[in-house]
Design a protein around this motif. Structure first.
Motif, PDB file in Angstrom:
ATOM      1  N   MET A  19     -14.647-121.584 -81.072  1.00  0.00           N
ATOM      2  CA  MET A  19     -15.929-121.624 -81.337  1.00  0.00           C
ATOM      3  C   MET A  19     -16.196-120.265 -82.085  1.00  0.00           C
ATOM      4  SD  MET A  19     -18.790-121.938 -78.581  1.00  0.00           S
ATOM      5  CE  MET A  19     -17.798-122.430 -77.301  1.00  0.00           C
ATOM      6  N   GLY A  20     -17.148-120.353 -83.038  1.00  0.00           N
ATOM      7  CA  GLY A  20     -17.784-119.183 -83.618  1.00  0.00           C
ATOM      8  C   GLY A  20     -16.976-118.398 -84.672  1.00  0.00           C
ATOM      9  N   GLU A  21     -16.151-118.985 -85.429  1.00  0.00           N
ATOM     10  CA  GLU A  21     -15.357-118.296 -86.261  1.00  0.00           C
ATOM     11  C   GLU A  21     -16.144-117.899 -87.409  1.00  0.00           C
ATOM     12  OE1 GLU A  21     -11.917-120.453 -88.010  1.00  0.00           O
ATOM     13  OE2 GLU A  21     -11.604-121.182 -85.992  1.00  0.00           O
ATOM     14  N   GLY A  22     -16.398-116.492 -87.708  1.00  0.00           N
ATOM     15  CA  GLY A  22     -17.041-115.969 -88.619  1.00  0.00           C
ATOM     16  C   GLY A  22     -18.604-115.589 -88.342  1.00  0.00           C
ATOM     17  N   TYR A  23     -18.899-116.130 -87.133  1.00  0.00           N
ATOM     18  CA  TYR A  23     -20.273-115.594 -86.606  1.00  0.00           C
ATOM     19  C   TYR A  23     -20.087-114.890 -85.449  1.00  0.00           C
ATOM     20  CZ  TYR A  23     -24.851-116.565 -84.743  1.00  0.00           C
ATOM     21  OH  TYR A  23     -26.112-116.626 -84.190  1.00  0.00           O
ATOM     22  N   GLY A  24     -18.956-114.697 -85.050  1.00  0.00           N
ATOM     23  CA  GLY A  24     -18.828-113.722 -83.721  1.00  0.00           C
ATOM     24  C   GLY A  24     -17.921-114.425 -82.818  1.00  0.00           C
ATOM     25  N   PRO A  25     -16.877-113.575 -82.339  1.00  0.00           N
ATOM     26  CA  PRO A  25     -15.913-114.388 -81.417  1.00  0.00           C
ATOM     27  C   PRO A  25     -16.870-114.969 -80.032  1.00  0.00           C
ATOM     28  CG  PRO A  25     -15.354-111.982 -81.841  1.00  0.00           C
ATOM     29  CD  PRO A  25     -16.759-112.428 -82.672  1.00  0.00           C
ATOM     30  N   GLY A  26     -16.527-116.253 -80.033  1.00  0.00           N
ATOM     31  CA  GLY A  26     -17.039-116.757 -78.576  1.00  0.00           C
ATOM     32  C   GLY A  26     -18.547-117.321 -78.906  1.00  0.00           C
ATOM     33  N   HIS A  27     -19.332-117.083 -80.047  1.00  0.00           N
ATOM     34  CA  HIS A  27     -20.472-117.863 -80.233  1.00  0.00           C
ATOM     35  C   HIS A  27     -20.583-118.830 -81.093  1.00  0.00           C
ATOM     36  CE1 HIS A  27     -22.856-114.256 -79.227  1.00  0.00           C
ATOM     37  NE2 HIS A  27     -21.805-113.473 -79.707  1.00  0.00           N
ATOM     38  N   VAL A  28     -21.489-119.800 -80.704  1.00  0.00           N
ATOM     39  CA  VAL A  28     -21.656-120.982 -81.414  1.00  0.00           C
ATOM     40  C   VAL A  28     -21.898-120.906 -82.840  1.00  0.00           C
ATOM     41  CG1 VAL A  28     -22.705-123.303 -81.368  1.00  0.00           C
ATOM     42  CG2 VAL A  28     -22.572-121.971 -79.350  1.00  0.00           C
ATOM     43  N   PRO A  29     -20.885-121.353 -83.859  1.00  0.00           N
ATOM     44  CA  PRO A  29     -21.383-121.196 -85.294  1.00  0.00           C
ATOM     45  C   PRO A  29     -22.556-121.889 -85.599  1.00  0.00           C
ATOM     46  CG  PRO A  29     -19.320-122.407 -84.800  1.00  0.00           C
ATOM     47  CD  PRO A  29     -19.950-122.438 -83.648  1.00  0.00           C
ATOM     48  N   PRO A  30     -23.391-121.176 -86.512  1.00  0.00           N
ATOM     49  CA  PRO A  30     -24.821-121.773 -86.918  1.00  0.00           C
ATOM     50  C   PRO A  30     -24.742-123.170 -87.411  1.00  0.00           C
ATOM     51  CG  PRO A  30     -24.053-119.571 -88.008  1.00  0.00           C
ATOM     52  CD  PRO A  30     -22.797-119.905 -87.463  1.00  0.00           C
ATOM     53  N   ASP A  31     -23.683-123.808 -88.167  1.00  0.00           N
ATOM     54  CA  ASP A  31     -23.706-125.089 -88.521  1.00  0.00           C
ATOM     55  C   ASP A  31     -23.661-125.807 -87.113  1.00  0.00           C
ATOM     56  OD1 ASP A  31     -21.094-124.127 -88.181  1.00  0.00           O
ATOM     57  OD2 ASP A  31     -20.459-125.589 -89.481  1.00  0.00           O
TER      58      ASP A  31
ATOM     59  N   LEU B  89     -22.908-126.066 -75.027  1.00  0.00           N
ATOM     60  CA  LEU B  89     -23.984-126.141 -73.912  1.00  0.00           C
ATOM     61  C   LEU B  89     -23.731-124.903 -72.778  1.00  0.00           C
ATOM     62  CD1 LEU B  89     -24.882-129.831 -73.374  1.00  0.00           C
ATOM     63  CD2 LEU B  89     -26.123-127.898 -74.541  1.00  0.00           C
ATOM     64  N   PRO B  90     -22.389-124.887 -72.405  1.00  0.00           N
ATOM     65  CA  PRO B  90     -21.994-123.775 -71.404  1.00  0.00           C
ATOM     66  C   PRO B  90     -22.138-122.543 -71.892  1.00  0.00           C
ATOM     67  CG  PRO B  90     -20.497-125.471 -71.506  1.00  0.00           C
ATOM     68  CD  PRO B  90     -21.257-125.881 -72.674  1.00  0.00           C
ATOM     69  N   HIS B  91     -21.867-122.259 -73.383  1.00  0.00           N
ATOM     70  CA  HIS B  91     -22.087-120.943 -73.991  1.00  0.00           C
ATOM     71  C   HIS B  91     -23.687-120.782 -74.164  1.00  0.00           C
ATOM     72  CE1 HIS B  91     -21.463-117.559 -76.571  1.00  0.00           C
ATOM     73  NE2 HIS B  91     -22.525-118.049 -77.371  1.00  0.00           N
ATOM     74  N   LEU B  92     -24.334-121.689 -74.488  1.00  0.00           N
ATOM     75  CA  LEU B  92     -25.759-121.542 -74.724  1.00  0.00           C
ATOM     76  C   LEU B  92     -26.453-121.029 -73.315  1.00  0.00           C
ATOM     77  CD1 LEU B  92     -26.684-124.536 -76.987  1.00  0.00           C
ATOM     78  CD2 LEU B  92     -26.840-122.073 -77.469  1.00  0.00           C
ATOM     79  N   ALA B  93     -26.065-121.645 -72.301  1.00  0.00           N
ATOM     80  CA  ALA B  93     -26.661-121.159 -70.766  1.00  0.00           C
ATOM     81  C   ALA B  93     -26.355-119.855 -70.544  1.00  0.00           C
ATOM     82  CB  ALA B  93     -25.947-121.875 -69.709  1.00  0.00           C
ATOM     83  N   ASP B  94     -25.383-119.234 -71.085  1.00  0.00           N
ATOM     84  CA  ASP B  94     -25.081-117.726 -70.993  1.00  0.00           C
ATOM     85  C   ASP B  94     -25.313-116.565 -72.200  1.00  0.00           C
ATOM     86  OD1 ASP B  94     -24.107-118.379 -68.433  1.00  0.00           O
ATOM     87  OD2 ASP B  94     -22.101-118.676 -69.250  1.00  0.00           O
ATOM     88  N   CYS B  95     -25.718-117.199 -73.285  1.00  0.00           N
ATOM     89  CA  CYS B  95     -25.928-116.544 -74.566  1.00  0.00           C
ATOM     90  C   CYS B  95     -27.197-116.562 -74.848  1.00  0.00           C
ATOM     91  CB  CYS B  95     -24.802-116.700 -75.548  1.00  0.00           C
ATOM     92  SG  CYS B  95     -24.792-115.737 -77.024  1.00  0.00           S
ATOM     93  N   ARG B  96     -28.001-115.472 -74.991  1.00  0.00           N
ATOM     94  CA  ARG B  96     -29.251-115.452 -75.371  1.00  0.00           C
ATOM     95  C   ARG B  96     -29.320-115.320 -76.885  1.00  0.00           C
ATOM     96  NH1 ARG B  96     -34.375-113.606 -73.159  1.00  0.00           N
ATOM     97  NH2 ARG B  96     -35.674-113.085 -75.071  1.00  0.00           N
ATOM     98  N   ARG B  97     -28.381-114.805 -77.448  1.00  0.00           N
ATOM     99  CA  ARG B  97     -28.181-114.695 -79.106  1.00  0.00           C
ATOM    100  C   ARG B  97     -28.450-116.014 -79.523  1.00  0.00           C
ATOM    101  NH1 ARG B  97     -23.571-111.808 -82.394  1.00  0.00           N
ATOM    102  NH2 ARG B  97     -24.289-112.389 -84.342  1.00  0.00           N
TER     103      ARG B  97
ATOM    104  N   ASP C 181     -31.491-117.919 -78.848  1.00  0.00           N
ATOM    105  CA  ASP C 181     -32.511-117.521 -79.881  1.00  0.00           C
ATOM    106  C   ASP C 181     -32.662-118.175 -81.182  1.00  0.00           C
ATOM    107  OD1 ASP C 181     -33.830-116.134 -77.712  1.00  0.00           O
ATOM    108  OD2 ASP C 181     -33.037-114.222 -78.412  1.00  0.00           O
ATOM    109  N   VAL C 182     -31.208-118.084 -81.589  1.00  0.00           N
ATOM    110  CA  VAL C 182     -30.926-118.937 -82.900  1.00  0.00           C
ATOM    111  C   VAL C 182     -31.281-120.400 -82.793  1.00  0.00           C
ATOM    112  CG1 VAL C 182     -29.286-119.281 -84.506  1.00  0.00           C
ATOM    113  CG2 VAL C 182     -29.016-117.245 -83.642  1.00  0.00           C
ATOM    114  N   LEU C 183     -30.885-120.995 -81.787  1.00  0.00           N
ATOM    115  CA  LEU C 183     -31.035-122.434 -81.656  1.00  0.00           C
ATOM    116  C   LEU C 183     -32.563-122.793 -81.406  1.00  0.00           C
ATOM    117  CD1 LEU C 183     -30.131-125.457 -81.316  1.00  0.00           C
ATOM    118  CD2 LEU C 183     -30.102-124.937 -78.738  1.00  0.00           C
ATOM    119  N   ALA C 184     -33.499-121.811 -80.763  1.00  0.00           N
ATOM    120  CA  ALA C 184     -34.861-122.003 -80.577  1.00  0.00           C
ATOM    121  C   ALA C 184     -35.409-121.849 -81.939  1.00  0.00           C
ATOM    122  CB  ALA C 184     -35.276-120.854 -79.560  1.00  0.00           C
TER     123      ALA C 184
END
Length: 95
Positions: free
Chosen positions: A1-13, A35-43, A46-49
């Motif tokens: 998850m999150g290659e090129g966007y930051g380790p462990g983050h959900v990719p923008p696409d 979904l589990p990541h979004l529950a814990d990651c404000r960054r 915020d992007v999803l919002a």
């Protein structure tokens, strides 16, 4: 998850897919990871919002050809004059 966007983050696409498709229509495997990541990651939340706001605005915007307005004739004359170069005759700008 999150290659090129930051380790462990959900990719923008993937976030864009969730924003466009909604949680009910997005692929199950994508949601299972995101979904589990979004529950814990404000960054990522915020992007999803932000993406959800863009999707909502785009869907609320009026559609149709009435939104397209032709530019004034002088715009096309100026474009042609620019591409023909300084030696090309120019017309007077009257409107």
């Amino acid at each position: 998850m999150g290659e090129g966007y930051g380790p462990g983050h959900v990719p923008p696409d993937d976030l864009a897919s969730i924003a466009l498709d909604g949680a009910q229509a997005a692929p199950a495997e994508l949601l299972a990871e995101a979904l589990p990541h979004l529950a814990d990651c404000r960054r990522c939340r915020d992007v999803l919002a932000g993406l959800l706001l863009v999707v909502a605005a785009a869907r609320a915007a009026p559609s149709g050809e009435d939104l397209l307005v032709a530019p004034p004739a002088r715009v096309w004359r100026d474009i042609l004059a620019h591409h023909r170069g300084p030696s090309a005759p120019t017309s007077a700008h009257k409107e």
